[in-house]
Every structure is written in C-alpha cells, then in structure tokens.
Enzyme design. Structure first.
Site, mmCIF file in Angstrom:
data_model
loop_
_atom_site.group_PDB
_atom_site.id
_atom_site.type_symbol
_atom_site.label_atom_id
_atom_site.label_comp_id
_atom_site.label_asym_id
_atom_site.label_seq_id
_atom_site.Cartn_x
_atom_site.Cartn_y
_atom_site.Cartn_z
ATOM 1 N N TYR A 141 0.764 -1.302 -0.092
ATOM 2 C CA TYR A 141 -0.113 0.018 0.124
ATOM 3 C C TYR A 141 0.976 1.265 0.157
ATOM 4 O O TYR A 141 0.392 2.518 -0.473
ATOM 5 C CB TYR A 141 -0.822 -0.189 1.202
ATOM 6 C CG TYR A 141 -2.208 -0.769 1.105
ATOM 7 C CD1 TYR A 141 -2.177 -1.999 0.967
ATOM 8 C CD2 TYR A 141 -3.385 -0.127 1.299
ATOM 9 C CE1 TYR A 141 -3.410 -2.554 0.611
ATOM 10 C CE2 TYR A 141 -4.782 -0.722 1.129
ATOM 11 C CZ TYR A 141 -4.563 -2.148 0.700
ATOM 12 O OH TYR A 141 -5.693 -2.958 0.650
ATOM 13 N N LYS A 191 3.981 -15.133 2.944
ATOM 14 C CA LYS A 191 4.304 -16.160 1.652
ATOM 15 C C LYS A 191 5.642 -16.175 1.604
ATOM 16 O O LYS A 191 6.397 -15.943 0.578
ATOM 17 C CB LYS A 191 3.621 -15.263 0.296
ATOM 18 C CG LYS A 191 3.616 -15.907 -0.846
ATOM 19 C CD LYS A 191 2.655 -17.254 -1.027
ATOM 20 C CE LYS A 191 2.742 -17.934 -2.307
ATOM 21 N NZ LYS A 191 1.886 -19.213 -2.364
ATOM 22 N N ASP A 223 -1.923 -18.670 1.198
ATOM 23 C CA ASP A 223 -2.784 -19.216 0.468
ATOM 24 C C ASP A 223 -3.400 -20.507 1.331
ATOM 25 O O ASP A 223 -4.922 -20.678 1.228
ATOM 26 C CB ASP A 223 -2.273 -19.935 -0.975
ATOM 27 C CG ASP A 223 -0.954 -20.597 -0.665
ATOM 28 O OD1 ASP A 223 -0.503 -20.378 0.498
ATOM 29 O OD2 ASP A 223 -0.279 -21.063 -1.588
ATOM 30 N N ASP A 247 -5.893 -7.490 4.264
ATOM 31 C CA ASP A 247 -7.163 -6.566 3.636
ATOM 32 C C ASP A 247 -7.840 -7.693 3.043
ATOM 33 O O ASP A 247 -9.232 -7.873 3.301
ATOM 34 C CB ASP A 247 -6.668 -5.676 2.287
ATOM 35 C CG ASP A 247 -7.823 -5.165 1.725
ATOM 36 O OD1 ASP A 247 -8.886 -4.770 2.459
ATOM 37 O OD2 ASP A 247 -7.877 -4.963 0.489
ATOM 38 N N ASP A 251 -11.808 -9.557 4.661
ATOM 39 C CA ASP A 251 -13.202 -9.751 3.701
ATOM 40 C C ASP A 251 -13.636 -11.194 3.632
ATOM 41 O O ASP A 251 -14.885 -11.502 3.930
ATOM 42 C CB ASP A 251 -12.884 -9.201 2.092
ATOM 43 C CG ASP A 251 -13.251 -7.746 2.064
ATOM 44 O OD1 ASP A 251 -13.017 -6.988 3.079
ATOM 45 O OD2 ASP A 251 -13.824 -7.252 0.940
HETATM 46 C C1 IPM Z 1 -10.485 -1.724 3.991
HETATM 47 C C2 IPM Z 1 -10.636 -1.019 2.918
HETATM 48 C C3 IPM Z 1 -9.643 -0.214 2.215
HETATM 49 C C4 IPM Z 1 -8.101 -1.010 2.318
HETATM 50 C C5 IPM Z 1 -9.768 0.779 0.966
HETATM 51 C C6 IPM Z 1 -10.993 1.399 0.803
HETATM 52 C C7 IPM Z 1 -8.782 1.639 0.650
HETATM 53 O O1 IPM Z 1 -10.717 -2.141 1.707
HETATM 54 O O2 IPM Z 1 -10.250 -1.027 4.951
HETATM 55 O O3 IPM Z 1 -10.299 -2.745 4.171
HETATM 56 O O4 IPM Z 1 -7.910 -1.518 1.580
HETATM 57 O O5 IPM Z 1 -7.418 -0.638 3.416
HETATM 58 MG MG MG Z 2 -10.838 -4.133 2.628
#
Ligand code: IPM
Ligand code: MG
Length: 360
Positions: A141, A191, A223, A247, A251
C-alpha cells in the site's frame, strides 16, 4: 470522563452508520455521566468535492487533537475513474499513515443466532472467535517506488512491497500481547516460499515467538490461511499478517459472521488517537435508503471505548446490547431481514439505556 471524538462520516452509507454509532455513544455517555463531544469533518469523495483533497488539513488537525476518531467509509462510483490522480481512498491511507496506526484489529466472532446467515456450514462456525491483526502502514500500500512509466511504447506499472524489521516487530509483538489475554495462539501469515519480505516477516515473528514461549506461534502461508479460514476457522485465535494479505483475508473472514456489515475494526499504534471504522465499504448501491447495517460501526464504537477511552464496562454494554438485539431477531437486509438502520439503532440504544437500570 470527557472525550473529544472526531467523526469522519465520509461517503455512501458512511453518514448513516456513523450517525447510528454516535446515537449509541450518546446513550453510553448518558448512562455513565460521561461527556463526549463529537466533531464532524470531511474525508474521501465528499472532501474532494468540497475542498479538492480527500484528507483536508483541517480534518487531519481535528483528528490529531481528538481522543479518538470514528470513521464511516470512503469512495463511490463518482470518484472511481482509474485514471484520476485524486481518489477518496488516498484520504483513508493518508490518515492511517499520518496517525501512525500500524495495527488494524479485526475481530470475527459469529453470533450464535446468525450461523445460518453464513454460506459456511453452521457446525464449522461453532467456536469461531478470531482476531485478525492487519499491518496497516506498510507493504504494497505504501512501498516505493510506485507509479507508471512508458517502456518500449507501452505502459509499465509498479507497486513495491517493502517491510523494515521494526515495522514487522511492532505489529507481531502486539499480536502476542493480545493473544496472551485470549487463547494464547498466534498464527503469523506470510508467503515465505516466494517473497523476501515474507521471509523477513517469518524470521522476525520466529524471534518474537522464541522470547514469548507462553504463546504458541505457528506460521502459515497465505494461500493455506485463505483455505483454512473457511474449512476450519475455529482453529484460529490471533492471526497477524501484512497489509494486503490482511485486507483480503478479513473480507473473506467476514463471511463467517454472516455479513460484512457486522464487523468492526480498530486501528492502533500511534502516539495519538486510535481510529475506529467498520470493515465494510461505502456501499453506494444502498446509500441513503436507511437499510444499511449499522452494527459494524456500532461495534467499532465499542472498540473505541475499550482501546482509546479505557471504558471497558461501557464497551461491554454496547456489545451485549448488540448481541441481544440479534438474539431478539433484529436483522437488516444484508442478513436477510427487513429491519431498517433506524430500527436496529433505536433498539440497541434502548438496550444500552435499559442495561443501566438493571445494573444501577
Ligand atoms: C479496508 C478497505 C480499504 C483498504 C480501501 C477502501 C482502501 O478495503 O479498509 O479494508 O484496502 O484498506
Ligand atoms: Mg478491505
């Protein structure tokens, strides 16, 4: 106690969900005779529109002079042009960096009444109680060099994954501290079979593990971790990993809880305030309809009480109000229900008040 809380509502559903959390925080303040002052500032797309930048100086300064920051979400189709030089997400990355928030805590603990809301079989969800600690100010990032150049008549794009030892050390050490108050297990995800940064990550984690023998350390390739998160999620306690892996894995892990709308986060590590935000995005498709799930943000406010304001009992009061509302059957659309954001917020707020009567 008196606390000054910067509220950065942002875009999409951000304003609705932060308003819900503020309402719940005001109930907490009333029941504990605390004074919370809320200062609203812009971030993301709305800040680009109004001030030409996704993180205006005034917003950053207000955050730095606050005790904690509550954030909604940033981004939306209006600012999604991939060729745009200024993007809402830059505001989010910049505030994390400017406040030195190197650790993002994302707890995942499915509510027993929501096991059927997840596509994962209910029996695999029993006992799931994990905490992902995502490194937040390094890696892909932020690494340099990054950008585009023209090479032989075509475009070449570069992002760099960079980690210095101290960046790994501080976040893994935090994982060990948190694990000590939990089930005493840290899974360090990397990784290392491919990436040099991951080999440094693993080596650093290894040395921290050796110094903390009371906590069990395991290493897992990313993975494999992606697979185990859905095949045997209850085996995890604390996971610690670099920024982008974290990240993606969070999710994925949110699916265990039935909806991304349920999950809170806390970003910690700086000398100044912590930042609290739901893990979901701005959800532009449902923004303004009053149907978004406010629980991820309300639980983020609970994390704020715990980690920034050290009001543990108040944090628990919010968490148990949320638990009770779910047990009673309150469900927003993301969980297959028909309750509005307002219904859910009002119920949780009244449960927080009610709790006071019970325990006064
Ligand atoms: C998160 C989001 C952010 C990230 C985006 C919106 C930049 O996906 O907070 O997980 O990737 O950190
Ligand atoms: Mg995210």
């Amino acid at each position: 106690m008196k606390a000054r809380i910067a509220v950065l509502a942002g875009d999409g559903v951000g304003p609705e969900v932060t308003e819900s959390a503020v309402e719940v925080l005001m109930a907490v303040a009333a029941r504990g005779r605390h004074t919370f002052t809320f200062i609203h500032h812009r971030i993301g797309g709305c800040a680009i529109d109004a001030e030409g930048t996704p993180l205006p100086q005034g917003t950053l300064e207000a955050c730095k002079s606050s005790d904690a920051v509550l954030l909604g979400a940033v981004g939306g189709p209006k600012w999604d042009d991939p060729t745009a030089a200024i993007r809402p997400e830059q505001g989010l990355l910049k505030i994390r960096k400017e406040l030195g928030l190197f650790a993002n805590l994302r707890p995942v603990k499915p509510h027993p009444a929501l096991l059927s809301a997840s596509p994962i079989r209910a029996e695999r969800l029993v006992g799931v109680d994990l905490m992902v600690i995502r490194e937040l100010t390094g890696g892909l990032y932020f690494g340099m060099p990054r950008g585009r150049e023209s090479v032989g008549g075509e475009i070449r794009a570069v992002d760099s994954m960079v980690y210095e030892e101290h960046e790994i050390r501080r976040v893994v050490e935090l994982a060990f501290r948190l694990a000590r108050d939990r089930r005493k297990k840290v899974t360090s995800v990397d990784k290392a079979n491919v990436l040099e940064t991951s080999r440094l990550w693993r080596q650093t984690a290894q040395s921290i593990g050796a110094a903390n023998p009371d906590v069990t350390l395991e290493h897992m390739l990313v993975d494999t971790a992606a697979m185990r998160l859905v095949s045997s999620p209850s085996a995890f306690d604390v996971l610690v990993t670099e920024n982008m892996f974290g990240d993606i894995l969070t999710d994925e892990a949110s699916v265990l809880a039935g909806s991304m709308g349920m999950l809170p986060s806390a970003s910690l590590g700086g000398p100044g305030p912590g930042l609290y935000e739901p893990i979901h995005g701005s959800a532009p498709d449902i923004a303004g309809k009053g149907i978004a799930n406010p629980i991820g943000t309300i639980l983020s406010a609970a994390m704020m009480l715990r980690y920034s304001l050290h009001l543990d009992a108040e944090a628990e009061a919010i968490e148990s109000a949320v638990d009770d509302a779910i047990t009673e059957g309150m469900r927003t659309a993301d969980l297959g229900g028909h309750d509005s954001l307002k219904d859910v917020t009002t119920r949780i707020t009244s449960l927080v008040h009610h709790d006071k009567e019970d325990h006064a």
